[in-house]
Design a protein around this motif. Structure first.
Motif, PDB file in Angstrom:
ATOM      1  N   ASN A   1      39.380  46.598  48.253  1.00 33.30           N
ATOM      2  CA  ASN A   1      38.490  45.653  47.579  1.00 33.30           C
ATOM      3  C   ASN A   1      39.243  44.607  46.755  1.00 33.30           C
ATOM      4  OD1 ASN A   1      36.141  46.873  48.545  1.00 33.30           O
ATOM      5  ND2 ASN A   1      36.076  48.322  46.843  1.00 33.30           N
ATOM      6  N   TYR A   2      40.567  44.639  46.791  1.00 30.03           N
ATOM      7  CA  TYR A   2      41.369  43.745  45.944  1.00 30.03           C
ATOM      8  C   TYR A   2      41.216  42.293  46.393  1.00 30.03           C
ATOM      9  CZ  TYR A   2      45.432  41.665  43.682  1.00 30.03           C
ATOM     10  OH  TYR A   2      46.265  40.856  42.940  1.00 30.03           O
ATOM     11  N   TRP A   3      41.016  41.387  45.419  1.00 34.43           N
ATOM     12  CA  TRP A   3      40.898  39.961  45.726  1.00 34.43           C
ATOM     13  C   TRP A   3      41.889  39.107  44.936  1.00 34.43           C
ATOM     14  CZ3 TRP A   3      40.143  37.407  41.271  1.00 34.43           C
ATOM     15  CH2 TRP A   3      39.437  38.037  40.242  1.00 34.43           C
ATOM     16  N   GLY A   4      42.769  39.716  44.177  1.00 31.27           N
ATOM     17  CA  GLY A   4      43.678  38.963  43.320  1.00 31.27           C
ATOM     18  C   GLY A   4      44.775  38.244  44.075  1.00 31.27           C
ATOM     19  N   PRO A   5      45.689  37.579  43.352  1.00 26.68           N
ATOM     20  CA  PRO A   5      46.733  36.760  43.982  1.00 26.68           C
ATOM     21  C   PRO A   5      47.949  37.544  44.471  1.00 26.68           C
ATOM     22  CG  PRO A   5      46.848  36.554  41.601  1.00 26.68           C
ATOM     23  CD  PRO A   5      45.639  37.386  41.885  1.00 26.68           C
ATOM     24  N   ASN A   6      48.036  38.818  44.158  1.00 30.02           N
ATOM     25  CA  ASN A   6      49.187  39.618  44.575  1.00 30.02           C
ATOM     26  C   ASN A   6      48.898  40.228  45.943  1.00 30.02           C
ATOM     27  OD1 ASN A   6      51.330  41.339  44.938  1.00 30.02           O
ATOM     28  ND2 ASN A   6      51.143  42.352  42.960  1.00 30.02           N
ATOM     29  N   GLY A   7      49.409  39.604  46.998  1.00 32.67           N
ATOM     30  CA  GLY A   7      49.059  40.003  48.354  1.00 32.67           C
ATOM     31  C   GLY A   7      49.500  41.380  48.759  1.00 32.67           C
ATOM     32  N   ILE A   8      50.489  41.957  48.072  1.00 31.87           N
ATOM     33  CA  ILE A   8      50.956  43.298  48.433  1.00 31.87           C
ATOM     34  C   ILE A   8      50.489  44.324  47.404  1.00 31.87           C
ATOM     35  CG2 ILE A   8      52.959  42.471  49.715  1.00 31.87           C
ATOM     36  CD1 ILE A   8      54.674  43.117  47.265  1.00 31.87           C
TER      37      ILE A   8
ATOM     38  N   GLU B   1      33.994  36.379  40.478  1.00 30.13           N
ATOM     39  CA  GLU B   1      33.826  35.493  41.632  1.00 30.13           C
ATOM     40  C   GLU B   1      34.437  34.121  41.352  1.00 30.13           C
ATOM     41  OE1 GLU B   1      29.974  35.274  43.504  1.00 30.13           O
ATOM     42  OE2 GLU B   1      29.468  37.289  42.753  1.00 30.13           O
ATOM     43  N   GLY B   2      34.258  33.611  40.158  1.00 33.53           N
ATOM     44  CA  GLY B   2      34.857  32.328  39.803  1.00 33.53           C
ATOM     45  C   GLY B   2      36.374  32.388  39.838  1.00 33.53           C
ATOM     46  N   SER B   3      36.925  33.470  39.281  1.00 35.62           N
ATOM     47  CA  SER B   3      38.378  33.644  39.312  1.00 35.62           C
ATOM     48  C   SER B   3      38.881  33.784  40.738  1.00 35.62           C
ATOM     49  CB  SER B   3      38.770  34.878  38.497  1.00 35.62           C
ATOM     50  OG  SER B   3      38.399  34.744  37.146  1.00 35.62           O
ATOM     51  N   ALA B   4      38.128  34.524  41.560  1.00 39.57           N
ATOM     52  CA  ALA B   4      38.531  34.732  42.950  1.00 39.57           C
ATOM     53  C   ALA B   4      38.535  33.419  43.727  1.00 39.57           C
ATOM     54  CB  ALA B   4      37.603  35.742  43.619  1.00 39.57           C
ATOM     55  N   ARG B   5      37.551  32.577  43.487  1.00 39.72           N
ATOM     56  CA  ARG B   5      37.506  31.284  44.170  1.00 39.72           C
ATOM     57  C   ARG B   5      38.725  30.439  43.791  1.00 39.72           C
ATOM     58  NH1 ARG B   5      32.562  29.777  46.401  1.00 39.72           N
ATOM     59  NH2 ARG B   5      33.124  27.580  46.111  1.00 39.72           N
ATOM     60  N   ALA B   6      39.083  30.473  42.522  1.00 45.57           N
ATOM     61  CA  ALA B   6      40.264  29.725  42.075  1.00 45.57           C
ATOM     62  C   ALA B   6      41.539  30.278  42.709  1.00 45.57           C
ATOM     63  CB  ALA B   6      40.369  29.768  40.550  1.00 45.57           C
ATOM     64  N   VAL B   7      41.614  31.601  42.814  1.00 43.97           N
ATOM     65  CA  VAL B   7      42.777  32.227  43.446  1.00 43.97           C
ATOM     66  C   VAL B   7      42.879  31.828  44.906  1.00 43.97           C
ATOM     67  CG1 VAL B   7      43.720  34.439  44.218  1.00 43.97           C
ATOM     68  CG2 VAL B   7      42.928  34.184  41.869  1.00 43.97           C
ATOM     69  N   GLY B   8      41.752  31.883  45.626  1.00 45.36           N
ATOM     70  CA  GLY B   8      41.757  31.517  47.036  1.00 45.36           C
ATOM     71  C   GLY B   8      42.189  30.079  47.253  1.00 45.36           C
TER      72      GLY B   8
ATOM     73  N   ALA C   1      35.659  29.890  49.110  1.00 40.12           N
ATOM     74  CA  ALA C   1      34.425  30.622  49.411  1.00 40.12           C
ATOM     75  C   ALA C   1      34.731  32.016  49.944  1.00 40.12           C
ATOM     76  CB  ALA C   1      33.595  29.835  50.419  1.00 40.12           C
ATOM     77  N   GLN C   2      35.755  32.136  50.785  1.00 40.09           N
ATOM     78  CA  GLN C   2      36.119  33.442  51.338  1.00 40.09           C
ATOM     79  C   GLN C   2      36.571  34.392  50.234  1.00 40.09           C
ATOM     80  OE1 GLN C   2      39.070  32.519  54.296  1.00 40.09           O
ATOM     81  NE2 GLN C   2      37.543  32.019  55.869  1.00 40.09           N
ATOM     82  N   TRP C   3      37.369  33.893  49.305  1.00 41.21           N
ATOM     83  CA  TRP C   3      37.821  34.752  48.200  1.00 41.21           C
ATOM     84  C   TRP C   3      36.648  35.119  47.291  1.00 41.21           C
ATOM     85  CZ3 TRP C   3      42.090  34.274  50.833  1.00 41.21           C
ATOM     86  CH2 TRP C   3      43.208  35.035  50.483  1.00 41.21           C
ATOM     87  N   GLY C   4      35.749  34.184  47.086  1.00 43.14           N
ATOM     88  CA  GLY C   4      34.578  34.491  46.280  1.00 43.14           C
ATOM     89  C   GLY C   4      33.725  35.569  46.911  1.00 43.14           C
ATOM     90  N   GLU C   5      33.596  35.556  48.233  1.00 47.72           N
ATOM     91  CA  GLU C   5      32.838  36.586  48.929  1.00 47.72           C
ATOM     92  C   GLU C   5      33.492  37.959  48.771  1.00 47.72           C
ATOM     93  OE1 GLU C   5      32.562  35.298  52.928  1.00 47.72           O
ATOM     94  OE2 GLU C   5      31.210  33.604  52.494  1.00 47.72           O
ATOM     95  N   ARG C   6      34.819  37.982  48.774  1.00 45.43           N
ATOM     96  CA  ARG C   6      35.504  39.263  48.583  1.00 45.43           C
ATOM     97  C   ARG C   6      35.206  39.835  47.203  1.00 45.43           C
ATOM     98  NH1 ARG C   6      41.647  38.297  50.521  1.00 45.43           N
ATOM     99  NH2 ARG C   6      41.795  40.450  49.781  1.00 45.43           N
ATOM    100  N   ALA C   7      35.208  38.967  46.184  1.00 47.44           N
ATOM    101  CA  ALA C   7      34.883  39.436  44.830  1.00 47.44           C
ATOM    102  C   ALA C   7      33.428  39.871  44.745  1.00 47.44           C
ATOM    103  CB  ALA C   7      35.179  38.333  43.817  1.00 47.44           C
ATOM    104  N   ALA C   8      32.537  39.151  45.438  1.00 48.83           N
ATOM    105  CA  ALA C   8      31.122  39.531  45.427  1.00 48.83           C
ATOM    106  C   ALA C   8      30.914  40.900  46.051  1.00 48.83           C
ATOM    107  CB  ALA C   8      30.299  38.472  46.170  1.00 48.83           C
ATOM    108  N   GLY C   9      31.683  41.205  47.084  1.00 50.54           N
ATOM    109  CA  GLY C   9      31.583  42.515  47.713  1.00 50.54           C
ATOM    110  C   GLY C   9      32.075  43.645  46.837  1.00 50.54           C
ATOM    111  N   ASN C  10      32.803  43.292  45.767  1.00 49.10           N
ATOM    112  CA  ASN C  10      33.334  44.294  44.843  1.00 49.10           C
ATOM    113  C   ASN C  10      32.416  44.508  43.643  1.00 49.10           C
ATOM    114  OD1 ASN C  10      35.580  46.002  43.831  1.00 49.10           O
ATOM    115  ND2 ASN C  10      35.799  44.409  42.276  1.00 49.10           N
ATOM    116  N   ALA C  11      31.259  43.824  43.615  1.00 48.38           N
ATOM    117  CA  ALA C  11      30.392  43.850  42.440  1.00 48.38           C
ATOM    118  C   ALA C  11      29.933  45.259  42.083  1.00 48.38           C
ATOM    119  CB  ALA C  11      29.181  42.937  42.667  1.00 48.38           C
ATOM    120  N   GLY C  12      29.538  46.041  43.073  1.00 46.62           N
ATOM    121  CA  GLY C  12      29.068  47.400  42.792  1.00 46.62           C
ATOM    122  C   GLY C  12      30.144  48.255  42.164  1.00 46.62           C
ATOM    123  N   ALA C  13      31.364  48.173  42.727  1.00 48.67           N
ATOM    124  CA  ALA C  13      32.477  48.952  42.179  1.00 48.67           C
ATOM    125  C   ALA C  13      32.809  48.499  40.761  1.00 48.67           C
ATOM    126  CB  ALA C  13      33.702  48.819  43.088  1.00 48.67           C
TER     127      ALA C  13
END
Length: 625
Positions: A106-113, A235-242, A261-273
């Motif tokens: 579920n990770y959406w941050g800037p650290n790819g590994i 989601e806002g942070s994720a969009r900026a990262v993407g 938008a793709q990064w924002g969707e990844r963060a949105a999918g993490n909302a429940g967690a």
């Protein structure tokens, strides 16, 4: 890095203490002032302990010091490289709420590994905060506050201007990247503060207002998560990262909104967690606050408090860390042999293998022979003692990297050149698909390897021997030797090219004036750090044995039982000048830096144990007196 950080912290925090000690104003454990002689003696013992500690690590330091000039990073790297994998500012939220940037898939941050948690523990943070205030252990507490602060700035790397000072002033920083790894020192400082807070808790000397503040903050964050506020921020942070990552990779401007938008969707999918994580952190924060309030009100014994804290902190950390305990199949299963590997192991003469997956990029992640890292450089063959062209190695030699990464016209790959195969003893192709090239000879396949992938083994064209004899030798600069060894016109049996700085007997031979050697070399007893070569005929005067192994200090040779110097030749290989009549050459690798480091480490350990024993004896003797 830890040693360097310790020196940096000492420079920042220890200057005032050093001045106080030398001027005689510092006090001992009972508060009495020390005279200058006592202060200097104590500082000398402290310095001696640091030196002794570094000597204990000589078995690691000395080989690394030797390796630096041979590393791909020998000349240092730029600031952008040194700050790559800095700790992202956005992930500071993870210290309390690890689900903020998402865990694992579920990770959406800037650290790819990203495959780790920065979570310090909600309960641990509460305990650490209790250490502030009061007069007890002020110096000790200040030291660890300072250590934690410097470590925090260090791990943020390029996220703050502080790391520019580190990059310019701290030796060795230009060789490395990933300043985020220094988080272990920051975590250590927090753990020490938590231990000090626990001591105050056991004494009941805690500030109730601070505990109520923690409870309020935890509850507020949990409610904000439940109301979707934290998810919106994420989601806002994720969009900026993407958008930043797409921009850094050179994507055109019209692609940036799509990436965001793709990064924002990844963060949105993490909302429940994220919501569940916020309430999980609040639960353990509340439990820690409850234990502390019980201690402050005298409602529990020390034993009861100890048990409660062990359970709360242990369960808190375990509930997050358990997700990162990932297990693979046993090595015997993961790296099980296959018919192609058995064929390679049965060959009497060594030969490197070119591993190449054709048309199936998924193998880069799923198959340990074709993949194993993000670049698809398979490393599985090394388990079976089979030498390969590529693979991942964090401490490879710089000249080999220069060779395989040499830019070619048309974006071709050096590893696919027949001249490279000749130079590096590449004799086989291990691939996943049938190849119709008439220059290849199929040896095995199709068969299945341990990962279930289809495997074919081919024999590459050319002899490409492990070792050969050159008739003559000459000296040339590295850039000339690098071009020559990959040139189809270069005849390696005519001329061995030594480094211009080598104290070798090479003359100024003209490759066109000598014939290529007809003497062949057969290898036996080839293994890590050893090989025996037998020549088919006595060597002529001025001949050189070339061995397709990367040269590094520590290689030695005996020719017919007599010691013979070893040099770097043909840019990166081993060259042994041969006396007339030579027939048998034995190569062995023994690194003097390892032997010296081992000796220093053992002596330093013995001295350390001796000093500890002497101290215990002196204390007991003074107690008796």
């Amino acid at each position: 890095v830890g040693t360097v950080l310790g020196l940096a912290v000492g420079a920042v925090l220890g200057g005032r203490a050093l001045a106080r000690e030398l001027t005689g104003f510092a006090g001992d454990a009972r508060g009495a002032r020390l005279d200058r002689r006592t202060a200097v003696r104590r500082l000398a013992f402290a310095l001696g302990a640091v030196v002794l500690g570094m000597a204990i690590g000589a078995i690691q330091y000395l080989p690394v010091r030797e390796y630096v000039s041979w590393s791909p990073r020998a000349g240092g790297r730029d600031y952008a490289y040194a700050t790559s994998y800095s700790f992202p500012l956005v992930e500071l939220f993870n210290l309390y709420l690890p689900q903020y940037t998402g865990m694992l898939d579920n990770y959406w941050g800037p650290n790819g590994i990203h495959l780790h948690s920065e979570y310090l523990g909600a309960s641990v943070l509460v305990l650490a905060s209790l250490a502030f205030g009061g007069d007890a252990d002020r110096r000790f507490r200040r030291f660890w506050i300072g250590t934690g602060f410097v470590a925090l700035l260090w791990m943020l790397g390029g996220s703050t201007p502080f790391f520019r000072i580190v990059y310019e002033l701290v030796p060795g920083t230009k060789f490395f990247r990933a300043p985020s790894t220094i988080i272990y020192v920051f975590a250590l400082a927090v753990a020490v503060m938590a231990s000090l807070g626990t001591e105050k808790l056991m004494r009941g000397a805690v500030h109730r207002k601070l505990l109520y503040a923690w409870a309020g903050i935890g509850a507020a964050l949990a409610l904000l998560a439940l109301g979707g506020v934290l998810s919106s921020l994420a989601e806002g942070s994720a969009r900026a990262v993407g958008e930043q990552m797409a921009l850094a990779q050179g994507y055109p401007a019209d692609v940036l909104p799509q990436a965001a938008a793709q990064w924002g969707e990844r963060a949105a999918g993490n909302a429940g967690a994220l919501v569940a994580g916020a309430w999980r952190s609040f639960l353990f924060l509340a439990l820690a606050v409850g234990v502390a309030l019980a201690a402050a009100r005298g409602l529990a014994t020390r034993t009861q408090l100890t048990i409660a804290l062990v359970l709360v902190v242990g369960l808190d950390l375990w509930s997050v860390a358990r997700h990162y305990w990932l297990f693979s199949a046993p090595a015997a299963s993961l790296y099980a042999s296959d018919p192609a590997i058995e064929y390679l192991k049965a060959q009497p003469q060594p030969g490197r293998v070119l591993v190449k997956a054709l048309g199936d990029s998924g193998l880069a992640q799923s198959d340990p022979y074709f993949g194993g890292d993000s670049n698809g450089r398979g490393t599985g063959l090394m388990v079976h003692g089979i030498r390969s062209v590529a693979g991942y190695h964090g401490n490879e030699l710089g000249r080999y990297d220069q060779l395989v990464s040499l830019p070619l016209q048309g974006n071709g790959q050096v590893a696919l050149l027949p001249t490279f195969w000749r130079h590096e003893n590449v004799r086989y192709l291990y691939t996943n698909a049938a190849v119709t090239d008439t220059g290849l000879v199929k040896l095995v396949g199709p068969v299945r390897n341990s990962a279930g992938s289809t495997v074919y083994l081919y024999r590459l064209p050319g002899e490409n021997p492990y070792a050969w004899v050159a008739t003559a030798s000459a000296k040339a600069a590295d850039q000339d030797a690098l071009r020559a060894v990959l040139d189809p016109r270069f005849d390696a049996t005519r001329l061995a090219v030594f480094d211009t700085g080598a104290a070798s007997p090479a003359g100024a031979a003209d490759a066109g004036s000598v014939a290529g050697s007809t003497i062949t070399a057969s290898a036996s007893d080839v293994g890590p750090g050893r090989a025996t070569l037998q020549l088919s005929a006595p060597a002529s005067a001025g001949a050189v044995l070339m061995v397709s192994e990367n040269f590094f200090p520590g290689w030695s040779a005996t020719v017919d039982g007599r010691a013979q110097p070893v040099y770097r030749a043909d840019f990166n290989l081993i060259g042994v000048p041969l006396p007339a009549g030579a027939r048998t050459i034995r190569l062995e690798f023994r690194d003097a830096a390892i032997a010296t480091g081992k000796t220093v480490t053992i002596l330093a350990l013995l001295l350390a144990f001796g000093l500890v024993g002497a101290g215990v004896f002196a204390d007991r003797r003074s107690a008796v007196v």
